[in-house]
Scaffold this motif. Structure first.
Motif, mmCIF file in Angstrom:
data_model
loop_
_atom_site.group_PDB
_atom_site.id
_atom_site.type_symbol
_atom_site.label_atom_id
_atom_site.label_comp_id
_atom_site.label_asym_id
_atom_site.label_seq_id
_atom_site.Cartn_x
_atom_site.Cartn_y
_atom_site.Cartn_z
ATOM 1 N N UNK A 192 0.905 -1.165 0.037
ATOM 2 C CA UNK A 192 0.179 0.005 -0.153
ATOM 3 C C UNK A 192 1.013 1.264 -0.007
ATOM 4 N N UNK A 193 1.105 1.939 -1.187
ATOM 5 C CA UNK A 193 1.905 2.939 -1.413
ATOM 6 C C UNK A 193 1.454 4.248 -0.953
ATOM 7 N N UNK A 194 0.071 4.248 -0.471
ATOM 8 C CA UNK A 194 -0.625 5.556 -0.126
ATOM 9 C C UNK A 194 -0.078 6.450 -1.051
ATOM 10 N N UNK A 291 -6.184 -0.207 -6.433
ATOM 11 C CA UNK A 291 -6.669 -0.783 -5.260
ATOM 12 C C UNK A 291 -7.118 0.275 -3.961
ATOM 13 N N UNK A 292 -6.538 1.330 -4.097
ATOM 14 C CA UNK A 292 -6.609 2.451 -3.225
ATOM 15 C C UNK A 292 -7.688 3.080 -3.208
ATOM 16 N N UNK A 293 -8.263 3.763 -4.640
ATOM 17 C CA UNK A 293 -8.905 4.615 -4.933
ATOM 18 C C UNK A 293 -10.347 4.123 -5.810
ATOM 19 N N UNK A 294 -10.142 3.022 -6.596
ATOM 20 C CA UNK A 294 -11.203 2.641 -7.492
ATOM 21 C C UNK A 294 -11.506 0.888 -7.151
ATOM 22 N N UNK A 295 -11.534 0.703 -5.917
ATOM 23 C CA UNK A 295 -11.946 -0.673 -5.258
ATOM 24 C C UNK A 295 -12.585 -0.472 -4.333
ATOM 25 N N UNK A 296 -13.669 -1.294 -4.144
ATOM 26 C CA UNK A 296 -14.458 -1.601 -2.955
ATOM 27 C C UNK A 296 -14.365 -3.064 -2.216
ATOM 28 N N UNK A 297 -14.046 -3.892 -3.070
ATOM 29 C CA UNK A 297 -13.850 -5.096 -2.497
ATOM 30 C C UNK A 297 -12.995 -6.148 -3.694
ATOM 31 N N UNK A 313 -4.805 -12.275 -2.796
ATOM 32 C CA UNK A 313 -5.407 -11.944 -1.586
ATOM 33 C C UNK A 313 -4.738 -10.901 -0.690
ATOM 34 N N UNK A 314 -3.711 -11.190 -0.582
ATOM 35 C CA UNK A 314 -2.508 -10.732 0.428
ATOM 36 C C UNK A 314 -2.608 -8.927 -0.169
ATOM 37 N N UNK A 315 -2.670 -8.744 -1.350
ATOM 38 C CA UNK A 315 -2.709 -7.207 -1.820
ATOM 39 C C UNK A 315 -3.823 -6.657 -1.514
ATOM 40 N N UNK A 358 -17.341 -2.423 3.968
ATOM 41 C CA UNK A 358 -16.411 -1.346 4.046
ATOM 42 C C UNK A 358 -14.945 -1.693 4.324
ATOM 43 N N UNK A 359 -14.255 -0.727 4.496
ATOM 44 C CA UNK A 359 -12.793 -0.984 4.142
ATOM 45 C C UNK A 359 -12.391 -1.590 5.621
ATOM 46 N N UNK A 360 -11.323 -2.133 5.624
ATOM 47 C CA UNK A 360 -10.810 -3.065 6.867
ATOM 48 C C UNK A 360 -9.555 -2.378 7.445
ATOM 49 N N UNK A 361 -9.261 -2.538 8.487
ATOM 50 C CA UNK A 361 -7.901 -2.039 9.018
ATOM 51 C C UNK A 361 -6.729 -2.827 8.642
ATOM 52 N N UNK A 362 -5.638 -2.207 8.599
ATOM 53 C CA UNK A 362 -4.235 -2.853 7.814
ATOM 54 C C UNK A 362 -3.279 -2.848 8.926
ATOM 55 N N UNK A 363 -2.353 -3.890 8.490
ATOM 56 C CA UNK A 363 -1.000 -3.821 9.300
ATOM 57 C C UNK A 363 0.003 -3.894 8.151
ATOM 58 N N UNK A 364 1.381 -3.528 8.573
ATOM 59 C CA UNK A 364 2.480 -3.788 7.842
ATOM 60 C C UNK A 364 3.031 -5.211 7.560
ATOM 61 N N UNK A 365 2.346 -5.813 6.706
ATOM 62 C CA UNK A 365 2.401 -7.470 6.412
ATOM 63 C C UNK A 365 4.088 -7.606 6.419
ATOM 64 N N UNK A 366 4.814 -6.984 5.677
ATOM 65 C CA UNK A 366 6.210 -7.275 5.729
ATOM 66 C C UNK A 366 6.815 -7.058 6.951
#
Length: 381
Positions: A192-194, A291-297, A313-315, A358-366
C-alpha cells in the motif's frame, strides 16, 4: 544477522516467490541485517548474472544462475558465492516447480544437499506436493508420493533447524507426515504505497473518475479460475444490491490473466447489468493506486483454505479490502475445521451472504513477517 536466500528465478514481476524473496531481503537490509539472494534455476536468463536489484529502498545483491546450466555447476557457483558472504543462515524458498518443470527437483536436492548441510538452514515451503485432497486422482497421488520422497531426502540431508510454511493447512499436512513446521505468513508484493490521488488520475478512464461515487467496484487481480468458481453466487446478488441502493456495479480485472482470460471476457455477455473492465498488466504503483481509490472489494477464485498463499488476496488485504470467495470445497481425509479462515475473507455460500463491505484496518505485512522470521531463527540457536 547475515543471510543468503535461495529461490528459483529473480526476474522482477515475473516470479512471485522471487519477488517475495527480494522484498524480504530488502526489508531485512533496511533493518540492519545483511541479505543477498541466489536464483539457482533462473529460467529468464541465459548467462550467470551478478547484479544489484532494488526493493524497500535498498539495493539487494543477487546472483542469477540460468536454468540451462548443469546442477553440479550451479551448486559450485552457489557454494563459492555463499562462502564469500559467510552467512549465519541460508533460507531455501521451496517450490518444487521452481527447480524442475514437473515438480520433481531430485537433481537440485542431490546437488545442493551437501552444501545446505554445512550451514544453519531455514526452509520455507510455499507449496507442498500433489495428492493430499480427498479422492485425489491416481496420477496426482503417484506424483505426490514421489514429491514427498524428494522432500524427505532434502530434509534428511540438509538437516534444517527451522521449517516454515505459509498457511495453517500446509502446517497440518506437514505435521501429518511427521514434519514439524511453523507458520510464516506471506506478505503482499504489492504494498500500500499511499499514493496521492492525482498521481495516476489522468490514466484512469475519464468516465470512471467523473462518476466514481456512482459505482460499487470489485476487483479480480491476476488469474481467473472459473472452474473453481464461476462467480454466479456473487455477481447476481452484487447486481441486485447495487440496484437497491441506486449504484452501478462494476468489476474490473488488473494484472496479467495468465489463466481464464477467455472466460473472463465472456462474463460481460452473461451479466449485461454489470460493467466489466480489463485494466491488464501494469506497474505495482498503478495496481496500488487502483486498489486504493477505485476498489471496494476484492474477488479471489482460490479456495478459502489456501487463500493465505495467494498474492492477490494478500494485496487486497494490504489495502484494507475485504475479499469474496466461494464456500470452501476442499476436502481431506483429516479434520481441517479447527484451521478456520482469514477474517478478511467473506465466504459466499449462497446469494444471501453478499453485502457491500467497508474497508478494513491494515497492518504492515512485511514488518510482521520479518519480525516472526528473525525471531524464529534467533529462538533456534
Amino acid at each position: 544477522m547475515r543471510l543468503v536466500f535461495l529461490c528459483g528465478s529473480l526476474e522482477p514481476g515475473r516470479d512471485g516467490v522471487g519477488d517475495y524473496t527480494r522484498k524480504l531481503a530488502g526489508g531485512l537490509i533496511a533493518q540492519g541485517h545483511s541479505a543477498s539472494v541466489i536464483a539457482i534455476n533462473d529460467k529468464y536468463i541465459q548467462e550467470t548474472d551478478a547484479a544489484l536489484q532494488h526493493d524497500h529502498g535498498k539495493g539487494v545483491e543477487v546472483l542469477r544462475i540460468p536454468a540451462s546450466m548443469d546442477w553440479k555447476a550451479k551448486a559450485l557457483l552457489a557454494e563459492t558465492y555463499i562462502k564469500k558472504n559467510n552467512p549465519d543462515w541460508i533460507s531455501l524458498q521451496y517450490v518444487s516447480y521452481a527447480y524442475q518443470p514437473k515438480g520433481m527437483p531430485l537433481h537440485m536436492v542431490q546437488a545442493f544437499a551437501g552444501l545446505l548441510g554445512k550451514y544453519r538452514l531455514q526452509i520455507m515451503f510455499h507449496e507442498l506436493w500433489l495428492g493430499e485432497k480427498k479422492n485425489a486422482a491416481l496420477k496426482a497421488r503417484i506424483y505426490g508420493f514421489l514429491q514427498k520422497k524428494i522432500v524427505r531426502s532434502m530434509l534428511k540431508k540438509g538437516k534444517p533447524q527451522v521449517i516454515q510454511t505459509s498457511i495453517p493447512l500446509y502446517q497440518k499436512i506437514l505435521s501429518n507426515h511427521g514434519i514439524k513446521a511453523g507458520v510464516l505468513p506471506i506478505f503482499s508484493n504489492i504494498s500500500d504505497l499511499k499514493l496521492p490521488y492525482d498521481t495516476y488520475a489522468g490514466e484512469i478512464p475519464e468516465w470512471l473518475v467523473k462518476d466514481r461515487e456512482d459505482f460499487v467496484i470489485g476487483c479480480n487481480f491476476g488469474s481467473f479460475y472459473q472452474e473453481s468458481w464461476d462467480l454466479t453466487s456473487l455477481l447476481v446478488p452484487f447486481a441486485a444490491a447495487c440496484k437497491k441502493i441506486g449504484k452501478r456495479p462494476l468489476i474490473y480485472s488488473i494484472g496479467k490473466i495468465s489463466a481464464g482470460e477467455k472466460e473472463w471476457k465472456e462474463l460481460a455477455a452473461v451479466y449485461p447489468e454489470i460493467t466489466f473492465l480489463t485494466v491488464g498488466a501494469c506497474s505495482q504503483e498503478m495496481i496500488s493506486y487502483w486498489l486504493t481509490y477505485f476498489t471496494d472489494f476484492g474477488i479471489i477464485t482460490t479456495p478459502a483454505f489456501i487463500a493465505g498463499k495467494s498474492g492477490s488476496f494478500m494485496a487486497f488485504k494490504a489495502h484494507g479490502l475485504y475479499c469474496f470467495c466461494k464456500e470452501n470445497d476442499l476436502e481431506f481425509d483429516f479434520g481441517v475445521q479447527e484451521i478456520g479462515f482469514d477474517k478478511s475473507l467473506i465466504l459466499i455460500r449462497s446469494e444471501a451472504d453478499f453485502y457491500i463491505p467497508k474497508r478494513n484496518s491494515t497492518t504492515n505485512q512485511l514488518d510482521d513477517t520479518m519480525k516472526l522470521f528473525i525471531n524464529s531463527l534467533n529462538s533456534s540457536k
